[in-house]
Design an enzyme around this catalytic site. Structure first.
Site, PDB file in Angstrom:
ATOM      1  N   THR A  14       0.855  -1.196   0.000  1.00 26.42           N
ATOM      2  CA  THR A  14       0.000   0.000   0.000  1.00 26.42           C
ATOM      3  C   THR A  14       0.881   1.232   0.000  1.00 26.42           C
ATOM      4  O   THR A  14       2.055   1.177   0.387  1.00 26.42           O
ATOM      5  CB  THR A  14      -0.846   0.112   1.285  1.00 26.42           C
ATOM      6  OG1 THR A  14       0.042   0.143   2.411  1.00 26.42           O
ATOM      7  CG2 THR A  14      -1.837  -1.012   1.415  1.00 26.42           C
ATOM      8  N   ASP A  15       0.305   2.358  -0.379  1.00 28.54           N
ATOM      9  CA  ASP A  15       0.955   3.625  -0.059  1.00 28.54           C
ATOM     10  C   ASP A  15       0.771   3.815   1.454  1.00 28.54           C
ATOM     11  O   ASP A  15      -0.067   3.163   2.090  1.00 28.54           O
ATOM     12  CB  ASP A  15       0.349   4.781  -0.855  1.00 28.54           C
ATOM     13  CG  ASP A  15       1.264   6.010  -0.831  1.00 28.54           C
ATOM     14  OD1 ASP A  15       2.233   6.029  -0.035  1.00 28.54           O
ATOM     15  OD2 ASP A  15       1.013   6.959  -1.595  1.00 28.54           O
ATOM     16  N   TRP A  16       1.544   4.722   2.015  1.00 27.32           N
ATOM     17  CA  TRP A  16       1.623   4.825   3.483  1.00 27.32           C
ATOM     18  C   TRP A  16       0.266   5.186   4.104  1.00 27.32           C
ATOM     19  O   TRP A  16      -0.285   6.236   3.836  1.00 27.32           O
ATOM     20  CB  TRP A  16       2.712   5.837   3.842  1.00 27.32           C
ATOM     21  CG  TRP A  16       4.037   5.153   4.100  1.00 27.32           C
ATOM     22  CD1 TRP A  16       4.838   5.344   5.201  1.00 27.32           C
ATOM     23  CD2 TRP A  16       4.700   4.164   3.307  1.00 27.32           C
ATOM     24  NE1 TRP A  16       5.947   4.520   5.112  1.00 27.32           N
ATOM     25  CE2 TRP A  16       5.890   3.785   3.977  1.00 27.32           C
ATOM     26  CE3 TRP A  16       4.409   3.514   2.106  1.00 27.32           C
ATOM     27  CZ2 TRP A  16       6.777   2.820   3.490  1.00 27.32           C
ATOM     28  CZ3 TRP A  16       5.285   2.558   1.611  1.00 27.32           C
ATOM     29  CH2 TRP A  16       6.447   2.224   2.297  1.00 27.32           C
TER      30      TRP A  16
END
Ligand code: BGC
Length: 777
Positions: A283-285
């Site tokens: 995932t992105d953060w």
């Protein structure tokens, strides 16, 4: 040389404990020595859950359950890295380290109790790299960047990024390559090849349609299947097929109703099934909302990891909402990634990459990607010229954007310093006045984390007397216009896309004063993205688009201004006449929907509103729109001037009948008097009978070597059926229509020099795809 991870005592103790544990249980499978499935089988449920969730990140102000580390795990050893995975020493599974990207490695330059520093090279922004149109140069940049990743003990670089320049206001456009997916995909592929050649990984991001920052964690991007496949996914497809990145990062936004990180059609269907991706998705953060849906979708690793996600996955395993085999699949992908890394291979790292050598690569790339927009006999500058160097950014030259794409570099070279180093003389009174002004203004800036975008410094006012003196006493005026942007926020039109009134007034005054003395004015654009130029571009005699060129900024700009490097960069994104002309501007950035914060329960909770944007511009992004609709632009896609001239000749096709493949060859000759390189672009115009097609589409490009005056180079390009095909939603397939096609080779999308035609007798289904990523409603 020392062993990973950089002298962290706790880590050493953890490793010793790991050794002891392994010795105590010799029959336990060990990663790399035993089949991976045995390692998975030996893991406890908690270990599996921990492995698919990063070890967390401190977020000032966030409640404890949204903080890391999630399980009290020892943080692996690279301060300033963006995240780590969980170590399971008893099974021989080390933690790995992930750090940003994409303009260079982003780690903390200083460490507690250590006197030495850990600076990284700030390379030019991706938009500049794309403007080089030089894939082998970009691969060399990747190699240098990858070497820093490797030598600083990092395992995966969080880059390159290749979202689309859909609108000039996109706050992170500087981190992306182009409005065109072929340029984006080929540049990203070159970067991935370069970085991964150093034995470390990349994370190609952000899949997909995170094309602006506004409500990026909640926005639902509604886009047609055709536009998705042909524009927004196409670059990712090219990089996945051409360069096999170790990892892909899903984006923050929703796509046609579902968070990309929770979309099985996207992550399993498109990525794995259609494109044959063999790596891991993270995932992105703090991206997405539902950890279980993310696991099910094939989002293997949740970064940076939170205790809430840990709880959710354990509960879902108990309830059966998360199946054991899905978790095991994702765990296996994390283990496969780990086994590729330097951490797993226990490779030594020096903490001392060759920053001097990498600075040379950064300088070369920077000069190659600058675009000469206008030149009325003002450039190159005469060596003996005395310069009036004007504009804040001449003295505080902007090297890159802010946010995670920023780099902690050891130094940067301003334009003033670069010009002096090149032996040019700069008026000292004006230089001193600017230096003092800029320093004073910088002191007044609010103290904030360097990560964030600070307000711009107001342009210093130049008095009429000062200008009069400069026009009399110097030979040329060089005026720099600067722009900053960064993560979290989009740009605005007033004073950003458009010049501020003070900037326009400055240009007018400088031009009037210098032209009155028959002296030239050169504008240097030190910007991260597209700006308005049509209203003022006739004021100066030359405009050099220097972009944000990385730490060697001043040296590289001086290289081009002096002619040490003949400019050869070309625009990979159109400069429109006005913002309203951009086809996506009408609905930009989208609209807020009624209702509560859709992430109220998630790690990104905090006031974001539900929002949506419909990509009404469909496939008509950038030049595809302007060229088809005949909209006048300020500077077209592919445009860039040189100090020399090139002739195109002898365009030949291998056949005038398309039969699966076709080769186009031609000659490019340097007809001018300076050595130079030319970017030749091959566009195709399709019959456009089966469905509307753009007037022309870029299908191939090549950059010559440095050609001496009079020298020629033969270039050749290959076209495949896929290059002719469009995505057909009804049949979920790429179809190439029958009819007559035109090959157009030129120096820009509006400067076609040679054409040839071929025909295709029968329509053809080139490829079928397995999945639809939800219709745009
Ligand atoms: C950005 C990513 C970045 C990550 C880790 C996010 O805010 O969108 O591009 O890799 O942070 O720093």
């Amino acid at each position: 040389m020392k062993r990973r991870p950089g002298g962290d005592l706790k880590w050493v103790l953890a490793l010793l404990a790991a050794g002891a544990a392994a010795a105590a249980a010799e029959d336990l499978p060990q990663l790399g020595k035993s089949p991976t499935r045995d390692v998975v089988a030996a893991m406890t449920r908690e270990e599996k859950v921990s492995l698919v969730i990063g070890t967390g990140m401190q977020r000032p102000g966030a409640p404890p359950e949204r903080q890391g580390p999630v399980v009290g795990e020892v943080k692996a050893g690279v301060p300033g890295a963006a995240g780590n995975t969980f170590a399971i020493p008893r099974l021989g599974i080390p933690a790995i380290v992930l750090a940003d990207g994409p303009a260079g490695l982003r780690i903390q330059p200083k460490r507690a109790d250590v006197s030495r520093t850990y600076y990284c090279t700030a390379f030019p922004i991706e938009t500049l790299l794309a403007s080089t149109w030089d894939v082998s140069l970009v691969e060399r940049v990747g190699r240098a960047m990858g070497n820093e990743v490797r030598e600083y003990g990092v395992d995966v670089l969080l880059g390159p990024a290749l979202n689309t320049h859909r609108n000039p206001l996109g706050g992170r456009n500087f981190e992306y390559y182009s409005e065109d997916p072929l340029v984006s995909g080929r540049m990203a592929a070159a970067m991935v090849k370069g970085v991964q050649a150093e034995g470390v990984g990349t994370s190609v991001k952000h899949l997909v349609a995170n094309d602006h920052e506004w409500n990026r964690n909640t926005i639902d991007v509604k886009v047609s299947q055709r536009a998705l496949r042909e524009i927004y996914l196409r670059g990712f497809e090219i990089v996945v097929r051409e360069a096999q990145p170790w990892t892909v990062m899903s984006s923050y936004n929703k796509l046609n109703g579902t968070y990309t990180s929770e979309s099985a059609p996207l992550l399993t269907g498109v990525l794995h099934q259609d494109w044959g991706f063999g790596g891991l998705v993270m995932t992105d953060w703090f991206g997405g909302r539902d950890a279980v849906a993310q696991m099910n979708a094939g989002n293997d690793l949740l970064m940076p990891g939170t205790a809430l996600q840990q709880k959710a996955l354990v509960a879902a395993l108990e309830s059966g909402e998360l199946k054991q085999d899905v978790l095991d699949r994702n765990v296996t992908r994390v283990l496969e990634l780990i086994q590729r890394t330097p951490a797993f291979r226990r490779l030594a790292h020096s903490d001392a990459p060759d920053l001097k050598a990498h600075a040379l690569v950064a300088r070369e790339a920077a000069a190659e990607g600058m675009v000469l927009l206008r030149n009325e006999r003002a450039l190159p500058l005469a060596k003996a010229a005395k310069l009036a160097l004007i504009g804040n950014s001449s003295y505080a030259t902007i090297t890159g954007g802010t946010g995670s794409g920023d780099v902690n570099k050891a130094y940067s070279v301003t334009l003033g310093e670069g010009l002096k180093a090149a032996g040019l003389s700069v008026d000292t009174a004006v230089a001193d006045a600017y230096a003092a002004y800029v320093a004073e203004q910088q002191r007044k800036q609010p103290a904030g984390p360097p990560f964030m975008l600070l307000p711009p410094i107001p342009e210093r006012e130049v008095t009429a007397e000062e200008l009069g003196r400069l026009a009399r006493e110097t030979d040329v005026a060089v005026v720099t216009v600067g722009r900053r942007s960064g993560e979290f926020r989009d740009r605005k039109t007033e004073g950003d896309f458009e010049l501020a009134d003070a900037e326009k007034a400055l240009l007018r005054d400088v031009a009037a004063a210098f032209h009155a003395q028959q002296k030239k004015v050169v504008v240097v654009l030190n910007v991260g993205g597209v700006i308005e130029t049509a209203s003022w571009r006739d004021l100066p005699d030359a405009i050099l688009l220097a972009w944000q060129p990385g730490q060697e900024a001043g040296n590289a700009i001086a290289d081009v201004l002096t002619g040490r490097t003949t400019p050869s960069g070309k625009l990979a994104t159109t400069f429109p006449v006005k913002w309203e002309d951009v086809p996506s501007s009408a609905g930009f950035p989208g609209k807020v929907l009624e209702g509560p914060d859709p992430n109220a329960q998630g790690p990104m909770a905090g006031g974001a509103r539900a929002a949506e944007v419909t990509y009404d511009d469909d496939i008509w992004v950038g030049y595809r729109h302007y060229a088809t609709k005949g909209v006048k632009v300020a500077y077209p896609f592919g445009y860039g001037l040189s100090y020399t001239r090139f002739r195109y000749s002898d365009l030949r096709l291998s056949s005038h009948q398309f039969d699966g493949k076709l080769t186009a060859s031609l000659m490019v000759t340097n007809e001018g008097s300076a050595p130079g390189r030319e970017v030749a672009q091959l566009y195709v115009s399709a019959p456009g009978k089966a469905r509307p097609k753009p007037a022309l589409e870029l299908k191939a490009f090549a950059k010559t070597k440095l050609l001496k005056p009079g020298e020629s180079e033969a270039l050749s390009f290959t076209l495949t059926a896929r290059d002719l095909a469009s995505f057909d939603e009804a049949s979920s397939a790429w179809l190439a229509e029958a009819g007559s096609y035109t090959v157009k080779v030129g120096a820009s999308s509006e400067d076609i020099r040679q054409t040839a035609t071929f025909s295709k007798t029968a329509a053809e289904t080139v490829a079928r795809v397995s999945t639809s990523v939800g219709p745009a409603r």
